[in-house]
Design a protein around this motif. Structure first.
Motif, PDB file in Angstrom:
ATOM      1  N   ALA A 180       0.822  -1.210   0.000  1.00 47.70           N
ATOM      2  CA  ALA A 180       0.000   0.000   0.000  1.00 47.70           C
ATOM      3  C   ALA A 180       0.856   1.259   0.000  1.00 47.70           C
ATOM      4  O   ALA A 180       0.520   2.254  -0.660  1.00 47.70           O
ATOM      5  CB  ALA A 180      -0.929  -0.016   1.212  1.00 47.70           C
ATOM      6  N   GLY A 181       1.979   1.213   0.721  1.00 42.95           N
ATOM      7  CA  GLY A 181       2.856   2.379   0.765  1.00 42.95           C
ATOM      8  C   GLY A 181       3.436   2.711  -0.593  1.00 42.95           C
ATOM      9  O   GLY A 181       3.479   3.879  -1.004  1.00 42.95           O
ATOM     10  N   GLY A 182       3.895   1.699  -1.306  1.00 37.30           N
ATOM     11  CA  GLY A 182       4.439   1.924  -2.643  1.00 37.30           C
ATOM     12  C   GLY A 182       3.387   2.451  -3.597  1.00 37.30           C
ATOM     13  O   GLY A 182       3.656   3.351  -4.405  1.00 37.30           O
ATOM     14  N   ALA A 183       2.173   1.890  -3.510  1.00 37.99           N
ATOM     15  CA  ALA A 183       1.079   2.361  -4.363  1.00 37.99           C
ATOM     16  C   ALA A 183       0.741   3.816  -4.055  1.00 37.99           C
ATOM     17  O   ALA A 183       0.444   4.601  -4.961  1.00 37.99           O
ATOM     18  CB  ALA A 183      -0.150   1.480  -4.163  1.00 37.99           C
ATOM     19  N   ALA A 184       0.811   4.198  -2.779  1.00 34.19           N
ATOM     20  CA  ALA A 184       0.517   5.582  -2.389  1.00 34.19           C
ATOM     21  C   ALA A 184       1.553   6.544  -2.956  1.00 34.19           C
ATOM     22  O   ALA A 184       1.204   7.617  -3.472  1.00 34.19           O
ATOM     23  CB  ALA A 184       0.459   5.706  -0.870  1.00 34.19           C
ATOM     24  N   LEU A 185       2.830   6.182  -2.887  1.00 38.00           N
ATOM     25  CA  LEU A 185       3.884   7.031  -3.439  1.00 38.00           C
ATOM     26  C   LEU A 185       3.728   7.172  -4.954  1.00 38.00           C
ATOM     27  O   LEU A 185       3.899   8.265  -5.511  1.00 38.00           O
ATOM     28  CB  LEU A 185       5.257   6.468  -3.099  1.00 38.00           C
ATOM     29  N   PHE A 186       3.406   6.070  -5.605  1.00 38.87           N
ATOM     30  CA  PHE A 186       3.158   6.097  -7.060  1.00 38.87           C
ATOM     31  C   PHE A 186       2.005   7.045  -7.380  1.00 38.87           C
ATOM     32  O   PHE A 186       2.086   7.866  -8.301  1.00 38.87           O
ATOM     33  CB  PHE A 186       2.850   4.688  -7.554  1.00 38.87           C
ATOM     34  N   ALA A 187       0.907   6.934  -6.621  1.00 36.59           N
ATOM     35  CA  ALA A 187      -0.267   7.765  -6.873  1.00 36.59           C
ATOM     36  C   ALA A 187       0.036   9.244  -6.663  1.00 36.59           C
ATOM     37  O   ALA A 187      -0.446  10.106  -7.418  1.00 36.59           O
ATOM     38  CB  ALA A 187      -1.419   7.325  -5.964  1.00 36.59           C
ATOM     39  N   ILE A 188       0.841   9.556  -5.649  1.00 39.33           N
ATOM     40  CA  ILE A 188       1.205  10.954  -5.395  1.00 39.33           C
ATOM     41  C   ILE A 188       1.913  11.551  -6.608  1.00 39.33           C
ATOM     42  O   ILE A 188       1.557  12.643  -7.083  1.00 39.33           O
ATOM     43  CB  ILE A 188       2.107  11.063  -4.141  1.00 39.33           C
ATOM     44  N   VAL A 189       2.911  10.850  -7.128  1.00 39.50           N
ATOM     45  CA  VAL A 189       3.671  11.390  -8.261  1.00 39.50           C
ATOM     46  C   VAL A 189       2.809  11.428  -9.521  1.00 39.50           C
ATOM     47  O   VAL A 189       2.882  12.375 -10.313  1.00 39.50           O
ATOM     48  CB  VAL A 189       4.953  10.570  -8.510  1.00 39.50           C
ATOM     49  N   PHE A 190       1.971  10.419  -9.712  1.00 38.96           N
ATOM     50  CA  PHE A 190       1.082  10.392 -10.880  1.00 38.96           C
ATOM     51  C   PHE A 190       0.162  11.611 -10.890  1.00 38.96           C
ATOM     52  O   PHE A 190       0.064  12.335 -11.887  1.00 38.96           O
ATOM     53  CB  PHE A 190       0.251   9.111 -10.877  1.00 38.96           C
ATOM     54  N   LEU A 191      -0.511  11.870  -9.778  1.00 38.44           N
ATOM     55  CA  LEU A 191      -1.449  12.986  -9.699  1.00 38.44           C
ATOM     56  C   LEU A 191      -0.729  14.331  -9.787  1.00 38.44           C
ATOM     57  O   LEU A 191      -1.217  15.273 -10.421  1.00 38.44           O
ATOM     58  CB  LEU A 191      -2.242  12.907  -8.396  1.00 38.44           C
ATOM     59  N   TRP A 192       0.436  14.425  -9.168  1.00 38.02           N
ATOM     60  CA  TRP A 192       1.213  15.672  -9.158  1.00 38.02           C
ATOM     61  C   TRP A 192       1.597  16.110 -10.564  1.00 38.02           C
ATOM     62  O   TRP A 192       1.657  17.317 -10.858  1.00 38.02           O
ATOM     63  CB  TRP A 192       2.466  15.468  -8.306  1.00 38.02           C
ATOM     64  N   GLN A 193       1.866  15.163 -11.438  1.00 33.57           N
ATOM     65  CA  GLN A 193       2.360  15.500 -12.774  1.00 33.57           C
ATOM     66  C   GLN A 193       1.359  16.279 -13.615  1.00 33.57           C
ATOM     67  O   GLN A 193       1.760  17.072 -14.484  1.00 33.57           O
ATOM     68  CB  GLN A 193       2.744  14.221 -13.534  1.00 33.57           C
ATOM     69  N   ILE A 194       0.063  16.090 -13.385  1.00 31.65           N
ATOM     70  CA  ILE A 194      -0.926  16.708 -14.275  1.00 31.65           C
ATOM     71  C   ILE A 194      -0.982  18.228 -14.104  1.00 31.65           C
ATOM     72  O   ILE A 194      -0.849  18.954 -15.103  1.00 31.65           O
ATOM     73  CB  ILE A 194      -2.310  16.059 -14.080  1.00 31.65           C
ATOM     74  N   PRO A 195      -1.181  18.772 -12.899  1.00 32.53           N
ATOM     75  CA  PRO A 195      -1.115  20.239 -12.803  1.00 32.53           C
ATOM     76  C   PRO A 195       0.253  20.794 -13.209  1.00 32.53           C
ATOM     77  O   PRO A 195       0.335  21.879 -13.809  1.00 32.53           O
ATOM     78  CB  PRO A 195      -1.433  20.519 -11.329  1.00 32.53           C
ATOM     79  N   HIS A 196       1.305  20.058 -12.912  1.00 29.86           N
ATOM     80  CA  HIS A 196       2.658  20.468 -13.310  1.00 29.86           C
ATOM     81  C   HIS A 196       2.754  20.599 -14.828  1.00 29.86           C
ATOM     82  O   HIS A 196       3.231  21.624 -15.349  1.00 29.86           O
ATOM     83  CB  HIS A 196       3.661  19.438 -12.793  1.00 29.86           C
ATOM     84  N   PHE A 197       2.258  19.582 -15.539  1.00 32.44           N
ATOM     85  CA  PHE A 197       2.381  19.615 -16.995  1.00 32.44           C
ATOM     86  C   PHE A 197       1.370  20.562 -17.634  1.00 32.44           C
ATOM     87  O   PHE A 197       1.651  21.139 -18.691  1.00 32.44           O
ATOM     88  CB  PHE A 197       2.228  18.216 -17.593  1.00 32.44           C
ATOM     89  N   MET A 198       0.196  20.738 -17.041  1.00 27.35           N
ATOM     90  CA  MET A 198      -0.757  21.703 -17.598  1.00 27.35           C
ATOM     91  C   MET A 198      -0.152  23.111 -17.598  1.00 27.35           C
ATOM     92  O   MET A 198      -0.369  23.894 -18.527  1.00 27.35           O
ATOM     93  CB  MET A 198      -2.056  21.684 -16.810  1.00 27.35           C
ATOM     94  N   ALA A 199       0.606  23.427 -16.557  1.00 31.06           N
ATOM     95  CA  ALA A 199       1.281  24.724 -16.511  1.00 31.06           C
ATOM     96  C   ALA A 199       2.317  24.831 -17.624  1.00 31.06           C
ATOM     97  O   ALA A 199       2.401  25.856 -18.325  1.00 31.06           O
ATOM     98  CB  ALA A 199       1.936  24.917 -15.149  1.00 31.06           C
ATOM     99  N   ILE A 200       3.113  23.780 -17.811  1.00 26.63           N
ATOM    100  CA  ILE A 200       4.133  23.786 -18.870  1.00 26.63           C
ATOM    101  C   ILE A 200       3.484  23.899 -20.243  1.00 26.63           C
ATOM    102  O   ILE A 200       3.909  24.689 -21.095  1.00 26.63           O
ATOM    103  CB  ILE A 200       4.985  22.503 -18.793  1.00 26.63           C
ATOM    104  N   SER A 201       2.449  23.094 -20.476  1.00 32.89           N
ATOM    105  CA  SER A 201       1.824  23.074 -21.801  1.00 32.89           C
ATOM    106  C   SER A 201       1.135  24.398 -22.121  1.00 32.89           C
ATOM    107  O   SER A 201       1.007  24.776 -23.289  1.00 32.89           O
ATOM    108  CB  SER A 201       0.828  21.920 -21.905  1.00 32.89           C
ATOM    109  N   TRP A 202       0.690  25.129 -21.098  1.00 33.95           N
ATOM    110  CA  TRP A 202       0.122  26.454 -21.345  1.00 33.95           C
ATOM    111  C   TRP A 202       1.222  27.451 -21.711  1.00 33.95           C
ATOM    112  O   TRP A 202       1.081  28.223 -22.661  1.00 33.95           O
ATOM    113  CB  TRP A 202      -0.642  26.943 -20.113  1.00 33.95           C
ATOM    114  N   LEU A 203       2.315  27.420 -20.970  1.00 31.89           N
ATOM    115  CA  LEU A 203       3.407  28.368 -21.228  1.00 31.89           C
ATOM    116  C   LEU A 203       4.031  28.169 -22.599  1.00 31.89           C
ATOM    117  O   LEU A 203       4.495  29.126 -23.228  1.00 31.89           O
ATOM    118  CB  LEU A 203       4.480  28.225 -20.139  1.00 31.89           C
ATOM    119  N   TYR A 204       4.032  26.923 -23.087  1.00 43.76           N
ATOM    120  CA  TYR A 204       4.661  26.620 -24.376  1.00 43.76           C
ATOM    121  C   TYR A 204       3.640  26.131 -25.400  1.00 43.76           C
ATOM    122  O   TYR A 204       3.981  25.364 -26.304  1.00 43.76           O
ATOM    123  CB  TYR A 204       5.773  25.581 -24.185  1.00 43.76           C
ATOM    124  N   ARG A 205       2.413  26.606 -25.289  1.00 39.26           N
ATOM    125  CA  ARG A 205       1.338  26.137 -26.171  1.00 39.26           C
ATOM    126  C   ARG A 205       1.622  26.456 -27.643  1.00 39.26           C
ATOM    127  O   ARG A 205       1.283  25.649 -28.523  1.00 39.26           O
ATOM    128  CB  ARG A 205      -0.006  26.725 -25.744  1.00 39.26           C
TER     129      ARG A 205
END
Length: 304
Positions: A180-205
């Motif tokens: 469960a701990g490993g799955a939680a760490l995976f989920a944290i990074v997975f979810l974190w990437q989307i707002p991170h990349f939406m910001a990048i994709s807007w700046l370089y649209r």
């Protein structure tokens, strides 16, 4: 004449050294070292948090090095595949491949060598499950995500899968199995990437539009869909980041830190969704960059 020949003889080795240094710098650049630093930190955090007892430093270094080699190799091979697209974008046109400083064939061999070395190191010094996860990262990133980028905005979600695997690779390297701990760490990074990349994709649209990548910020120039995605995933991240504290992977203090960081990231995502300006996207980008290292440090210190 004799003095001129001596001066020339002294200058030639210096020129050769500078040329070799420049070539080395180009090959290092191909591995995306700044991005790889975050991969290394995530893998190290996963290893430490997954350890049931005292941490074996040599074992940890091997796991982190193997993960870094795989990530670097994947970055090189991805750039080989996208060198023509990179040549069309302002922020990537001066990379070694589109700029012609490194030949595609040489870069491909370099990427394959790094990737194979990383998987082999993980197989030899950790366990088969960890090596299989690293190999899976390569397959999904290069054979699914990379070609998918030209077809659908769903590629962002698919790309977040291999992007989140370093946390799980580090975890399984010390814990030996996915819990469960490993799955939680995976989920944290997975979810974190989307707002991170939406910001990048807007700046370089504009760059992505020129290169023909159908990202949300390209197919919806107003940015409403990208804003909604940033808010949705930042909101989902808020409770998920608390899970490691709840299942005792880390302590209660890091759970409090996760709530504070998650609330701040959600606020930045909402601000971006409402205004959809470069400034709000830039704040979201830098906020996301700060979020992950602080969260890992809080968890590690709390476990100490």
């Amino acid at each position: 004449m004799k003095d001129a020949r001596i001066a020339t003889a002294n200058v030639v080795p210096i020129i050769e050294m500078r040329r070799a240094s420049s070539v080395l710098a180009d090959y290092i650049e191909l591995t995306k070292p700044r991005l790889n630093f975050l991969v290394v930190a995530t893998s190290a955090a996963g290893f430490y948090l997954g350890a049931a007892g005292p941490v074996d430093i040599i074992h940890m270094l091997c796991a982190v090095a193997g993960t870094a080699l795989v990530a670097g190799g994947a970055a090189v091979l991805n750039q080989v595949s996208e060198r023509e697209s990179d040549a069309l974008m302002r922020r990537t046109r001066l990379r070694p491949l589109p700029d012609g400083r490194v030949a595609a064939g040489d870069a491909r061999m370099f990427g394959l060598f790094l990737s194979a070395s990383g998987v082999a190191l993980l197989a030899a010094r950790t366990n088969p499950r960890t090596a299989a996860l690293a190999l899976g990262t390569l397959v999904v990133y290069l054979m699914v995500y990379t070609p998918m980028k030209r077809r659908t905005p769903l590629s962002t979600l698919v790309g977040a899968l291999p992007g989140a695997l370093p946390a799980l690779i580090g975890w399984t390297a010390s814990h030996d199995y996915v819990a469960a701990g490993g799955a939680a760490l995976f989920a944290i990074v997975f979810l974190w990437q989307i707002p991170h990349f939406m910001a990048i994709s807007w700046l370089y649209r504009d760059d992505y539009r020129k290169a023909g990548f159908p990202l949300l910020t390209v197919i919806d120039p107003g940015g409403r869909r990208a804003g909604r995605q940033a808010v949705l995933f930042a909101a989902a991240l808020l409770p998920v980041a608390v899970v490691p504290s709840l299942i005792r992977v880390s302590g209660a203090a890091s759970g409090v830190v996760a709530v504070v960081l998650g609330t701040a990231l959600l606020w930045l995502a909402v601000a971006f969704a409402r205004t959809r300006t470069d400034e709000s996207a830039r704040r979201l980008f830098f906020g996301s960059i700060i979020y992950l290292p602080i969260l890992w440090m809080a968890m590690i210190v709390d476990k100490l």
